[in-house]
Design an enzyme around this catalytic site. Structure first.
Site, PDB file in Angstrom:
ATOM      1  N   LYS A  86       7.295  37.784 -27.941  1.00  0.00           N
ATOM      2  CA  LYS A  86       6.958  39.153 -27.342  1.00  0.00           C
ATOM      3  C   LYS A  86       5.208  38.879 -26.840  1.00  0.00           C
ATOM      4  O   LYS A  86       4.602  38.441 -27.532  1.00  0.00           O
ATOM      5  CB  LYS A  86       6.763  40.268 -28.277  1.00  0.00           C
ATOM      6  N   SER A  93       8.345  49.190 -28.043  1.00  0.00           N
ATOM      7  CA  SER A  93       7.388  48.104 -27.376  1.00  0.00           C
ATOM      8  C   SER A  93       8.065  46.580 -27.315  1.00  0.00           C
ATOM      9  O   SER A  93       7.739  45.585 -26.496  1.00  0.00           O
ATOM     10  CB  SER A  93       6.086  48.042 -27.724  1.00  0.00           C
ATOM     11  N   SER A 143       8.962  49.588 -33.369  1.00  0.00           N
ATOM     12  CA  SER A 143       9.237  48.810 -32.186  1.00  0.00           C
ATOM     13  C   SER A 143      10.126  47.651 -32.629  1.00  0.00           C
ATOM     14  O   SER A 143      10.508  46.811 -31.377  1.00  0.00           O
ATOM     15  CB  SER A 143       7.806  47.950 -31.630  1.00  0.00           C
TER      16      SER A 143
END
Length: 601
Positions: free
Chosen positions: A221, A293, A317
């Site tokens: 990420k 996210s 998330s």
């Protein structure tokens, strides 16, 4: 504007002001000798009016903090003391520690510890004993290779049926093929990937095998920093940012021999799935967005674009995108994985965890990345048990009303004692406590961003910009009171957690907030599929994923993992492949780009 306090104050002065005006007019006409004294009265009246307005304005500000109970004298004392004492300290601290955004430097020394035991274990965590996948054979086509488990791919590498360079090429090709549809990749780390793959192959040729992640490609990420590559935080403001620091989790994976192939989409500043390049889509139904996210890690893992990825959760998330995209993902106990080099939202809530297709892979990856990070005061060496050797027949597992009944029945058939369960606590402001905690901490990390007006460039104005403006008026007292309420919640959840684990909806918002505040681990499992709403008349392979969560007490991630592996040992929902090559009558896949292996250096 706030008029109520001003009107109230003015009523007390109306008669005095009117009398003063009348006296002035009368005395000026009939008693000219009084003119000088009247002028002085007029000056006093003007000063009084200014004070009235000043008190009114300050009281309006105090009302935003639910503190407009002071009398006028005290209101003016507060203003004077704030200007002379508070503001200089605030400005000095801001200059000292808040001139750089992201929370990467000068972390708070206030450490949250979810530990329930009164005695801290001093034993360092041993490593897991992962199962061998002996007899694994290389499939004939790349599609089948892409959807193998991490452990199976590791066996292909170990037995030299495939090289790390070949695997890297396969996954880079898939990333580039499907990213135009899913919008899930921010940066390809192609040069780095081939360099790391070459090193992995070279070590293996010398008889050095680093373990099950040796030579396995993966994605990070894009809030996780890797030197020489952009770490954009998904934001237009930071899209050209290069942080020349190795995140601790990246170091751990590099030492395990894993190959970084891409930095994957994070929602802008780790909020939802909207980023500066678009909005990440769900591989099972591209009309839907990935939500959460960690959208890139979820979408890429689901689509077989990477064997696994590392995401993060502060408030949903990991759980939300994993559930939406139909993958297996673990939100570990708070403090399990170090966060040095990772953009921070809230230092007492942020957690890193793996996205995979198999629970066993989550266990192997957690084993590689967990442990004490010397620069993250919240990280710990947690003495986990081995999830592969847990005797699940000795466990008592609760199931909530919204638990997936198939999971309940499967685990019961494998000898687990299942009982109806309800987690009770009296704290009724759980969602508000999480918002206070996350938003105030986030604002501390992005104070300069807001003050400089960069929030006007944010990709979704109803998200962080709105929340952080609201956070600006949360007082220190109320923030601390929220943490005290959080402590009460933790104690009540501990007392109510009378089972070894429980099964329930993974995306119930109240439960997401509670779990993150308490530090509970949860593994999200795909448990089936349903038809999408309003499908096209000529048919579609798009599906809506069904999922559930298995929750365990802090430091008992191995229990949740063991139960998840037991469920997946006799089901195949986690093995299903999304229809990204057959999306529907009006959907097209771009022609795949040419991906070549660079010459050996």
């Amino acid at each position: 504007m706030c008029f109520r306090p001003f009107d109230t104050l003015m009523k007390a002065h109306q008669t005095w002001i009117l009398d003063s005006v009348l006296n002035y007019l009368l005395h000026r006409r009939y008693f000219p000798s009084y003119t000088t004294s009247i002028k002085q009265d007029s000056k006093n009246s003007s000063e009084c009016s200014k004070k009235v307005v000043e008190v009114s304005q300050i009281r309006c500000a105090l009302a935003l903090l639910d503190a407009d109970f002071f009398n006028d004298t005290k209101v003016l004392e507060i203003a004077k003391a704030a200007k002379e004492f508070n503001i200089p300290i605030v400005r000095a601290n801001r200059k000292l520690v808040a001139s750089v955004n992201g929370g990467l430097h000068n972390p708070s020394p206030l450490v949250f510890n979810p530990e329930w035991s009164k005695e801290q274990s001093q034993d360092k965590a041993g490593r897991f004993n992962h199962p061998l996948t002996l007899g694994t054979r290389r499939p004939k086509n790349e599609e089948d290779i892409a959807f193998m488990s991490v452990l199976e791919l590791g066996e292909l590498i170990k037995t030299k049926q495939i090289t790390s360079r070949e695997l890297t090429r396969i996954f880079l090709k898939r990333l580039k093929r499907y990213n135009p549809v899913l919008e899930a990749v921010i940066t390809y780390t192609e040069d780095l990937a081939y360099k790391q793959a070459q090193e992995a192959d070279k070590l293996l040729s010398k008889g050095v095998y680093l373990g099950p992640l040796h030579g396995i490609p993966y994605g990070l990420k894009d809030i996780i920093s890797v030197p020489h590559y952009n770490t954009t935080w998904g934001s237009q403001t930071f899209k050209n940012q290069v942080l020349n620091m190795e995140a601790w989790v990246y170091k751990r994976l590099k030492s395990a021999g894993a190959i970084l192939v891409a930095k994957l989409v994070t929602g802008s500043l780790a909020y939802d799935d909207i980023w500066f390049g678009g909005r990440t889509r769900n591989p099972w139904n591209i009309e839907e967005f990935s939500t959460g996210s960690s959208a890139g890690p979820a979408a890429c893992t689901s689509a077989g674009m990477v064997p696994f990825a590392i995401g993060s959760e502060t408030a949903g998330s990991i759980t939300f995108p994993a559930a939406r995209c139909g993958v297996t993902a673990l939100r570990p106990t708070f403090g399990t994985v170090g966060r040095t080099g990772v953009m921070s939202l809230s230092e007492s809530l942020d957690k890193l965890g793996p996205f995979c297709r198999y629970a066993a892979d989550c266990a192997v990856i957690l084993d590689a990345i967990r442990g004490k990070d010397p620069d993250d005061h919240s990280s710990r060496d947690i003495p986990f048990g081995d999830p592969f050797s847990v005797d699940i027949t000795k466990l008592t597992v609760g199931y909530l009303e919204d638990a997936d009944k198939e999971v309940v029945h499967v685990l019961e058939s494998k000898g687990v004692k299942l009982v109806p369960f309800k987690l009770n606590y009296s704290v009724n402001s759980v969602q508000g406590i999480l918002n206070f905690t996350m938003d105030v901490d986030m604002l501390a990390h992005f104070d300069e961003w807001q003050r400089s007006g960069k929030d006007d460039e944010y990709e979704a104005q109803d998200q962080w910009p709105l929340e952080l403006r609201r956070a600006r008026v949360v007082s220190a007292v109320d923030y601390v009171q929220a943490q005290r309420a959080r402590g009460k919640l933790i104690q009540e959840v501990k007392e109510s957690f009378t089972v070894d684990a429980f099964i329930g909806n993974a995306t119930d918002w109240e439960r997401v907030c509670m779990g993150n505040l308490v530090g509970l681990p949860v593994i999200v499992l795909p448990t089936g599929f349903t038809s999408i709403s309003n499908p096209p008349s000529n048919g579609t392979r798009r599906r809506t994923t069904v999922n559930t969560g298995i929750y365990a007490p802090p430091n008992h991630d191995h229990i949740a993992l063991a139960l998840a592996m037991a469920y997946q040992s006799v089901t195949s929902h986690h093995k299903q492949r999304p229809p990204i090559d057959d999306l529907g009558p009006n959907d097209t896949i771009p022609n795949p780009p040419t991906v070549t292996i660079p010459p050996r250096r």
